[in-house]
Design an enzyme around this catalytic site. Structure first.
Site, short mmCIF file in Angstrom:
data_model
loop_
_atom_site.label_atom_id
_atom_site.label_comp_id
_atom_site.label_asym_id
_atom_site.label_seq_id
_atom_site.Cartn_x
_atom_site.Cartn_y
_atom_site.Cartn_z
N ASP A 156 0.83 -1.28 0.10
CA ASP A 156 -0.08 0.01 -0.14
C ASP A 156 0.87 1.40 0.09
OD1 ASP A 156 -2.20 -1.87 0.31
OD2 ASP A 156 -1.71 -1.85 2.21
N GLU A 157 1.91 1.17 -0.69
CA GLU A 157 2.92 2.40 -0.74
C GLU A 157 2.36 3.36 -1.84
OE1 GLU A 157 4.06 -0.84 -1.22
OE2 GLU A 157 5.32 -1.15 0.35
N LYS A 170 1.68 2.23 -5.20
CA LYS A 170 2.47 1.45 -6.37
C LYS A 170 1.60 1.69 -7.61
CE LYS A 170 2.90 -2.70 -4.68
NZ LYS A 170 2.75 -2.50 -3.14
N ASN A 208 -4.71 -10.80 -3.91
CA ASN A 208 -4.54 -10.23 -2.51
C ASN A 208 -4.36 -8.71 -2.84
OD1 ASN A 208 -2.10 -11.24 -3.36
ND2 ASN A 208 -1.42 -11.80 -1.31
N GLY A 262 -4.05 -5.01 -4.34
CA GLY A 262 -5.11 -4.03 -4.95
C GLY A 262 -4.41 -2.51 -5.25
N HIS A 263 -4.61 -2.54 -6.71
CA HIS A 263 -3.88 -1.23 -7.13
C HIS A 263 -4.88 -0.25 -7.81
CE1 HIS A 263 0.22 -3.29 -8.29
NE2 HIS A 263 -0.05 -3.26 -6.91
N GLN A 266 2.03 -6.36 -3.06
CA GLN A 266 2.63 -6.43 -1.88
C GLN A 266 3.45 -5.53 -1.39
OE1 GLN A 266 1.55 -9.96 -2.62
NE2 GLN A 266 -0.27 -9.07 -2.63
N THR A 284 -9.86 -5.46 0.90
CA THR A 284 -10.64 -5.88 2.17
C THR A 284 -11.36 -4.40 2.75
OG1 THR A 284 -8.85 -5.79 3.60
CG2 THR A 284 -9.18 -7.91 2.48
N LEU A 324 3.82 12.25 0.33
CA LEU A 324 4.58 13.53 1.13
C LEU A 324 3.47 14.58 1.55
CD1 LEU A 324 7.42 14.28 2.04
CD2 LEU A 324 7.38 15.89 -0.02
#
Ligand code: IMP
Length: 430
Positions: free
Chosen positions: A13-14, A16, A38, A40-41, A224, A301, A332
């Protein structure tokens, strides 16, 4: 031509999605190499929001080849529902622009059952999985009893695979108090989807070799994050695949030399979903504020993410393990308006200083972060497109992050909009 791997350098969840989309515009081939649905983008293109789980992000762009490599675990029903959903948004998906490795292992309903049964039985010791059957499917792969895509093409093979698989699962299910699998029903379900799925099957290793030979630009899309890696993550609170960059090669059938640039995606603070250690987690107003400003809810989820300060120790560690060439620093702007910011620069465990997170669970549970405090900024960084648009304190923060993680910033993302990006180094230029 350069080939680029994108990996999350924290717990996933960065951000991507935006970066991968930005890069995929310039890539010819976009390949997923691990994980499954699993992931999610979220991609925002013009006014359309695409939510992808299993399909490589490049699928939404015309003229790109999307590849699902052998390192992935593939749920055919999840795939078809995603294909149908994205097609309904006007994207054309066919065997021309989507290829799936013929040796990819399948996620079956029994994997999802087992994932959920185990989590329920584990009570407080649960992992907090996405419940998609990822772990059980990988177990069957390394246990040499998986059903792989190519197995669907021949009834005799499928029968033999089913026998072996069900002997294992029925025993497990009995132990967990669940009914045995209805073999005939499962076989019928697989035979029903077989023609549609087999149409996408390819020797992906060969497709990739040819792409490389003809100078195509390949983008390897990690899912992930590094701290969820099966070997190097916070085990056992991890996912069941290798999320480090090295997997890009084996997960698509290429040699390690195929990768020219590893881009680590790093969020300007830290989040994690599910259970497990999180040294810089905040349970106060600051944590709540990060969650609200960062909209920290899971794409897959809907679970609320745990939030905390930036942990430079962990990111330095994951950048080293993945051989990160440069990072994309995201979100940021979520830090805008904080009076003071903290960065974790080391750990203390039982009075001893550590410059890395040790593996032993007992030590991890006693970690106290050592913080460095920095001045926040009052101006906005949201939408900045050049360094000149950033408040001086924000630049200082970014520079300090670079110093501490020992890795340069290649890209700085300042909003979900694709153009709100400051480019320092183009990962695709060689
Ligand atoms: P699994 O991958 O469903 O087995 O879940 C194992 C752990 O990985 C759990 O803590 C999940 O919350 C986490 N996880 C799996 N996929 C993602 C993702 O795409 N983003 C963030 N966390 C994830």
């Amino acid at each position: 031509m350069a080939n680029v791997v994108v990996v999350g350098a924290q717990w996933g969840d960065e951000g991507k999605g935006k970066i991968v989309d930005w890069l995929s515009e310039r890539a010819d081939v976009i390949a997923r190499f691990q994980g499954g649905h699993n992931a999610g983008h979220t991609l925002v293109i013009g006014n359309t929001v695409f939510k992808l789980s299993l399909l490589p992000s490049g699928i939404v762009r015309e003229g790109k080849l999307a590849v699902i490599g052998n390192g992935v675990v593939l749920d055919p029903w999840a795939l078809f529902s995603e294909i149908d959903k994205i097609s309904a948004q006007g994207v054309s998906i066919s065997t021309e622009n989507l290829m799936i490795a013929e040796n990819v292992p399948l996620i079956l309903p029994l994997h999802q059952d087992l994932d959920q049964l185990r989590e329920a039985a584990a009570g407080k010791a649960k992992i907090g999985t996405t419940g998609r059957g990822i772990g059980p499917a990988y177990e069957d792969k390394v246990g040499r009893r998986a059903i792989r895509l190519a197995d669907l093409g021949d009834e005799e093979t499928l029968d033999a695979r089913l026998d072996r698989l069900l002997a294992h699962h029925d025993a497990l299910r009995q132990g967990l108090g669940a009914e045995p699998i209805d073999r005939a029903e499962l076989k019928a379900k697989l035979q029903e989807i077989a023609p549609r799925l087999l149409a996408y099957a390819q020797p992906v290793w060969k497709v990739m070799a040819e792409a490389r030979k003809s100078g195509k630009r390949i983008l390897f899309e990690g899912a992930q994050g590094s701290l969820l890696d099966i070997d190097f993550g916070t085990y056992p609170y991890v996912t069941s695949s290798t999320t480090m960059s090295g997997m890009a090669a084996t997960g698509t059938g290429m040699g390690p030399g195929a990768v020219d640039f590893v881009l680590g995606i790093v969020k300007a603070y830290t989040t994690r979903v599910g259970e497990g250690p999180f040294p810089t987690e905040l349970h106060d107003e600051d944590g709540q504020r990060l969650g609200e400003r960062g909209h920290e809810f899971g794409t897959v989820t809907g679970r609320q993410r745990r939030c905390g300060w930036f942990d430079a120790v962990l990111v330095r560690q994951t950048c080293a393990i993945s051989g990160v060439s440069g990072i994309a620093l995201t979100k940021l702007d979520v830090l805008d308006g904080f009076k003071k910011l903290k960065i974790c620069v080391g750990y203390e465990i039982d009075g001893q200083h550590y410059d890395y997170l040790p593996t032993a669970a007992a030590l991890q549970s006693r970690v106290t972060p050592v913080y460095e405090e920095m001045d926040g900024w009052q101006g906005s960084t949201s939408g900045a497109r050049s360094w000149a648009d950033l408040p001086a304190e924000a630049i200082k923060y970014v520079r300090r992050v670079e110093e501490l993680i020992q890795c340069p910033v290649a890209l700085l993302s300042t909003s979900p909009e694709r153009d709100d990006t400051i480019l320092v180094t183009d990962p695709f230029s060689d």
